[in-house]
Design an enzyme around this catalytic site. Structure first.
Site, PDB file in Angstrom:
ATOM      1  N   GLY A  46       0.836  -1.190   0.000  1.00  0.00           N
ATOM      2  CA  GLY A  46       0.000   0.000   0.000  1.00  0.00           C
ATOM      3  C   GLY A  46       0.866   1.233   0.000  1.00  0.00           C
ATOM      4  O   GLY A  46       2.061   1.170  -0.289  1.00  0.00           O
TER       5      GLY A  46
ATOM      6  N   GLY B 147       3.210   0.838   3.400  1.00  0.00           N
ATOM      7  CA  GLY B 147       3.854  -0.396   3.817  1.00  0.00           C
ATOM      8  C   GLY B 147       3.531  -1.567   2.921  1.00  0.00           C
ATOM      9  O   GLY B 147       2.740  -1.455   1.982  1.00  0.00           O
TER      10      GLY B 147
ATOM     11  N   ASP C 186     -11.504   4.902   2.107  1.00  0.00           N
ATOM     12  CA  ASP C 186     -10.665   4.191   1.135  1.00  0.00           C
ATOM     13  C   ASP C 186     -11.337   2.927   0.615  1.00  0.00           C
ATOM     14  O   ASP C 186     -10.675   1.928   0.349  1.00  0.00           O
ATOM     15  CB  ASP C 186      -9.313   3.841   1.767  1.00  0.00           C
TER      16      ASP C 186
END
Length: 499
Positions: A122, A125, A240
């Site tokens: 992502g 990370g 998101d």
């Protein structure tokens, strides 16, 4: 927290004040005539029945423990959450494995896990499939690894901390469980459930015409809706939602992932009496959707009138139950975050946004599941943003999607957030749309999913090695994490912080 019909959710510390008010009211009732006392008793009995029913239906919404919204500081030692505070994860072998090591005085760290495979990455990370060493039976997890130096240099340390704090709060069947978190000199690590079914984006690509059937889309959308509802109850705006972030567990049910963009705010969940509506189904024709942003006529607030003079009998309510609603509308973030194709108009226009952005993305999400593409995608990112702002919602000419599904999407993709479905009543309003007719919300975990993932053969990942990694191997693992985190940049993923 205590759930009181007709009132806000109140903490045990403040509940006695409401009890005192109730006792005072009961004392006055005792002065009335016997006929009124009998009527009052009937109403109280009815209320108790409704309380019992709504408590049963609210099981998936709110855990029976207090939510700590305070900020947590970093802990250099391993931290695992006690599974006794996570009711829905009872009997979880992953908790058994973690607690077994913890009972032996072992503080989990990066050396206690064998890295098998990189699953994805992502913005802040990378995620790895890992095996917990010494666990019997063998237990696998997904570990999110974030490079500290990278987070600091990119001013994203706060996002990593926010994600960890949010994950620590969650207790819901369609949201991640944080089994442990720890840090090393170089990394922050979050240990979560591994979902063997991949994500909905990959699964959609494997479907005929790269889109789901309406029944399958309804199933996945229902579970996502319950997850969003729970988040909003906690005062968390997800921000998101997209198929890539909806993972599929080995039992075919879903789990939302990636909370580093989530926004936390104060919230006041309330129980409001509803009335069964009738009449039209609220279907909007395509011309109305093109001309402007209309709210479907099937969606109007149904509030309980508090006047004692207008009290209705049990039959007047037609068996309807109180509605649990919580929309954290007292937040106006100016952050420009998300994926281009899923950005809400108010984010692009920098007008400030709240929980309504999740309902916009929910509309885009359903559209993509049913059509195999998002509705406002342009030739490039700038064109996509322009389409979101300036172009009306259109459906493909070949679309075989039902009118009820289109109606729901139209109501969710209203460009003005205050006119959007669920702006005031949240998921409660969406659940009542005809598209979700027949969904048993309280028992959805018992429904058969439309897709069951193939069992994973973990043996192909496991490498023969000693239980304790030598220093050289540990350094090699650290370098692997470094390279993976440096390469984790997604060009379609944008984050601009105005404040």
């Amino acid at each position: 927290m205590l759930l009181k019909p007709g009132n806000k959710l109140v903490s045990p510390e403040t509940s006695h004040h409401r009890d005192s008010a109730s006792n005072s009211s009961n004392h006055k009732c005792q002065q009335q005539k016997p006929r009124k006392d009998k009527q009052k008793q009937v109403e109280q009995n009815t209320k108790k029945i409704e309380e019992h029913q709504i408590k049963s239906e609210s099981t998936l919404l709110i855990s029976n423990h207090n939510v700590n919204m305070s900020s947590q500081s970093n802990n250099s030692e391993s931290t695992s959450t006690n599974n006794s505070s996570k009711p829905h994860t009872g009997g979880d072998i992953r908790w058994d494995a973690v607690n077994s090591l913890k009972s032996r005085g072992i503080k989990l760290g990066i050396s206690d896990f064998r890295v098998l495979k990189r699953l994805g990455y992502g913005d802040i990370g990378s995620v790895y499939l890992v095996e917990l060493k010494g666990a019997n039976p063998t237990t696998y997890f997904a570990m999110k690894v974030m490079d500290k130096a990278s987070l600091v240099s990119r001013n994203k340390l706060l996002r990593a901390q926010t994600e960890r704090e949010i994950l620590s709060q969650l207790d819901h069947p369609f949201l991640p469980t944080l089994y442990s978190h720890f840090e090393t000199d170089k990394f922050y690590c979050l240990v979560m459930e591994f979902c063997s079914g991949g994500n909905l984006y990959s699964l959609r690509q494997k479907q005929p015409n790269k889109c789901f059937t309406e029944d399958a889309a309804r199933f996945f959308a229902s579970e996502v809706l319950l997850a969003l509802e729970y988040l909003h109850m906690l005062g968390i705006v997800y921000r998101d939602l997209k198929p890539e972030n909806v993972l599929v567990r080995d039992d075919g049910h879903i789990m939302l992932s990636d909370f580093d963009l989530s926004l936390r705010c104060s919230v006041n969940p309330t129980l409001v009496k509803s009335f069964n509506g009738g009449g039209t189904t609220g279907i909007i024709d395509d011309n109305a959707a093109v001309q402007g942003c209309y709210q479907p006529s099937a969606f109007f607030p149904r509030m309980l009138q508090s006047s004692k003079k207008n009290r209705k009998s049990k039959s007047d309510f037609d068996g309807s139950l109180p509605e649990l609603m919580a929309e954290p509308t007292n937040v106006k973030s100016m952050s420009f975050v998300g994926t281009h194709e899923y950005l809400a108009p108010e984010i692009i226009k920098n007008e400030g946004h709240g929980s309504a952005v999740d309902w916009w993305t929910f509309g885009i999400f359903i559209y993509e599941l049913l059509h195999g593409a998002t509705p406002f995608k342009g030739q490039g990112n700038k064109a996509t943003l322009y389409n979101v702002i300036g172009q009306p919602l259109r459906f493909p000419e070949y679309s075989q999607v039902s009118s009820t599904a289109k109606d729901l999407i139209k109501g969710l993709l209203v460009k003005e957030p205050q006119n959007r479905i669920a702006y005031k009543r949240g998921a409660t309003e969406i659940k009542q749309h005809p598209f979700f007719e027949g969904v048993n919300w309280a028992l959805i975990r018992g429904e058969t999913p439309p897709h069951l993932p193939e069992p994973v053969d973990f043996s192909c990942y496991v490498k023969k090695e000693k239980e304790s990694l030598p220093p050289a191997a540990t350094e090699k693992k650290s370098k692997m994490f470094d390279e993976a985190n440096k390469s984790g940049s997604d060009p379609d993923y944008i984050v601009f912080e105005y404040f």
